[in-house]
Design an enzyme around this catalytic site. Structure first.
Site, PDB file in Angstrom:
ATOM      1  N   HIS A 157       0.834  -1.197   0.000  1.00 30.00           N
ATOM      2  CA  HIS A 157       0.000   0.000   0.000  1.00 30.00           C
ATOM      3  C   HIS A 157       0.873   1.254   0.000  1.00 30.00           C
ATOM      4  O   HIS A 157       1.964   1.255   0.587  1.00 30.00           O
ATOM      5  CB  HIS A 157      -0.906   0.027   1.228  1.00 30.00           C
ATOM      6  CG  HIS A 157      -1.755  -1.193   1.378  1.00 30.00           C
ATOM      7  ND1 HIS A 157      -2.630  -1.618   0.407  1.00 30.00           N
ATOM      8  CD2 HIS A 157      -1.862  -2.097   2.389  1.00 30.00           C
ATOM      9  CE1 HIS A 157      -3.239  -2.730   0.821  1.00 30.00           C
ATOM     10  NE2 HIS A 157      -2.787  -3.032   2.016  1.00 30.00           N
ATOM     11  N   GLU A 191      -2.008  -0.190   8.078  1.00 30.83           N
ATOM     12  CA  GLU A 191      -3.021  -1.053   8.684  1.00 30.83           C
ATOM     13  C   GLU A 191      -2.383  -1.962   9.727  1.00 30.83           C
ATOM     14  O   GLU A 191      -1.162  -2.006   9.882  1.00 30.83           O
ATOM     15  CB  GLU A 191      -3.698  -1.906   7.605  1.00 30.83           C
ATOM     16  CG  GLU A 191      -2.746  -2.841   6.869  1.00 30.83           C
ATOM     17  CD  GLU A 191      -3.368  -3.497   5.644  1.00 30.83           C
ATOM     18  OE1 GLU A 191      -4.479  -3.112   5.245  1.00 30.83           O
ATOM     19  OE2 GLU A 191      -2.736  -4.403   5.082  1.00 30.83           O
ATOM     20  N   HIS A 225       3.162  -7.559   1.771  1.00 32.96           N
ATOM     21  CA  HIS A 225       2.467  -8.484   2.664  1.00 32.96           C
ATOM     22  C   HIS A 225       1.393  -9.258   1.907  1.00 32.96           C
ATOM     23  O   HIS A 225       0.976  -8.869   0.814  1.00 32.96           O
ATOM     24  CB  HIS A 225       1.817  -7.727   3.832  1.00 32.96           C
ATOM     25  CG  HIS A 225       0.781  -6.738   3.380  1.00 32.96           C
ATOM     26  ND1 HIS A 225       1.103  -5.493   2.886  1.00 32.96           N
ATOM     27  CD2 HIS A 225      -0.573  -6.810   3.335  1.00 32.96           C
ATOM     28  CE1 HIS A 225       0.006  -4.839   2.565  1.00 32.96           C
ATOM     29  NE2 HIS A 225      -1.035  -5.629   2.820  1.00 32.96           N
ATOM     30  N   ARG A 241      -1.064  -4.673  -6.415  1.00 32.61           N
ATOM     31  CA  ARG A 241      -0.737  -6.094  -6.446  1.00 32.61           C
ATOM     32  C   ARG A 241       0.582  -6.325  -7.185  1.00 32.61           C
ATOM     33  O   ARG A 241       0.769  -5.874  -8.313  1.00 32.61           O
ATOM     34  CB  ARG A 241      -1.835  -6.891  -7.155  1.00 32.61           C
ATOM     35  CG  ARG A 241      -3.178  -6.879  -6.471  1.00 32.61           C
ATOM     36  CD  ARG A 241      -4.097  -7.943  -7.085  1.00 32.61           C
ATOM     37  NE  ARG A 241      -5.479  -7.687  -6.692  1.00 32.61           N
ATOM     38  CZ  ARG A 241      -6.411  -7.191  -7.503  1.00 32.61           C
ATOM     39  NH1 ARG A 241      -6.122  -6.933  -8.765  1.00 32.61           N
ATOM     40  NH2 ARG A 241      -7.635  -6.983  -7.064  1.00 32.61           N
TER      41      ARG A 241
END
Length: 322
Positions: free
Chosen positions: A103, A120, A178, A198
């Site tokens: 991200h 996150e 991740h 991605r």
């Protein structure tokens, strides 16, 4: 005048190619198909949750924000960037491996208009034997070596795999490569963003039968090759009635607490509080009223709620703004 009360929302359920049916265990009536995400508390163009119960039943989180503003959400409780609720709370059912992804930060020039970056954290609610995640790059990986590995279809050789168990927690700052893998059920507390790049998706077809889009250049641009400060910890052995800090970032603080008897707590004027019930059952009481608690429920406590009490036998994940 509406008195503040703990708010529960009707989740927005998202079908994902890697999803399953595990969110049914929490008593939610989920749609048909492979449901990977329950957006439990959301104020985003791609999903906005509405209140269940009480005077505000049916009102969307976006409408609540407009109506009550900082009185209910706290002096820090509205994003300075886009005016939305600053966090997004999800439950994720990973019946299959998620894509290898990363991200961006808030400052990345490629972000869509009005979108934030995405830092996150995960709290593992359940994990099947042998479950794992992908968590960061191996030592010494650079943009050049990673780009070569992607070109040669050997990206997995460059990634760290970590075994997971229920109760594990992972802090994932923007820039950290991740992927959740099959057999893991997690609660996710994140910036209010739906931007994911991605790197690799196992040559898998999407729900539409077409290959899913990859974002190689954006991914290579935003990865923190020297590390972004990702941390992980085990959380077993926590005594009842104490908060254990799981993650602290510029965007949220997340703590774990074990409830075994009446625990008196209070909100503060600068931030709302979010409670995710990880397991067990109990009661949430406030101002002469109460509601039952059970695993899988998520509550938004307004900043001006004041005193409240947790009771019963349950595990609670508490989040608020720093």
């Amino acid at each position: 005048m509406t008195k503040p009360y703990p708010l529960q929302f009707q989740p927005e359920f998202k079908e994902r190619v890697w999803g399953g049916r595990a969110l049914e265990q929490f008593g939610w009536d989920i749609p048909e198909g492979v449901i990977g995400e329950g957006w439990m508390i959301a104020d985003h163009p791609n999903g906005t949750t509405a209140v269940i119960g009480g005077e505000l039943d049916g009102m969307g989180l976006d409408q609540l924000r407009e109506k009550f503003g900082r009185d209910w959400f706290g002096t820090k409780g509205v994003s300075e960037t886009n005016g939305r609720f600053p966090l997004l709370i999800k439950l994720l059912d990973c019946n299959d491996d998620l894509s290898v992804q990363v991200h961006p930060t808030d400052s990345y020039s490629g972000l869509p208009q009005g979108e934030l970056g995405k830092t996150e954290m995960w709290y593992v609610l359940d994990a099947k034997p042998g479950a794992k995640i992908i968590y960061g790059l191996k030592e010494g990986v650079t943009r050049e070596t990673l780009a070569a590995a992607i070109h040669e279809n050997r990206i997995m050789d460059e990634l760290q795999e970590v075994p997971v168990q229920a109760g594990d927690t992972f802090y994932i700052p923007a820039g950290t490569v991740h992927a959740l893998c099959a057999g893991v059920l997690v609660a996710e507390i994140q910036q209010n963003s739906d931007t994911t790049y991605r790197l690799y998706d196992y040559d898998r077809l999407g729900l539409d039968g077409k290959p899913r889009e990859l974002h190689i250049e954006d991914s290579l641009n935003v990865i923190a090759y020297e590390g972004a400060g990702a941390t992980t910890m085990k959380t077993d052995g926590l005594a009842a009635g104490e908060w254990l800090e799981l993650a602290r970032s510029p965007y949220f603080v997340v703590e774990k607490g074990i409830v075994q008897q009446a625990w008196k707590l209070s909100t503060t004027p600068d931030s709302f509080t979010i409670l995710v019930v990880a397991d067990g059952e109990g009661t949430l009481s406030w101002d002469g009223d109460s509601t039952p608690l059970k695993g899988g429920q998520c509550f938004l406590l307004p900043a001006n709620l004041g005193g409240y009490t947790l009771d019963g036998n349950c595990t609670v994940i508490r989040s608020y703004l720093p």
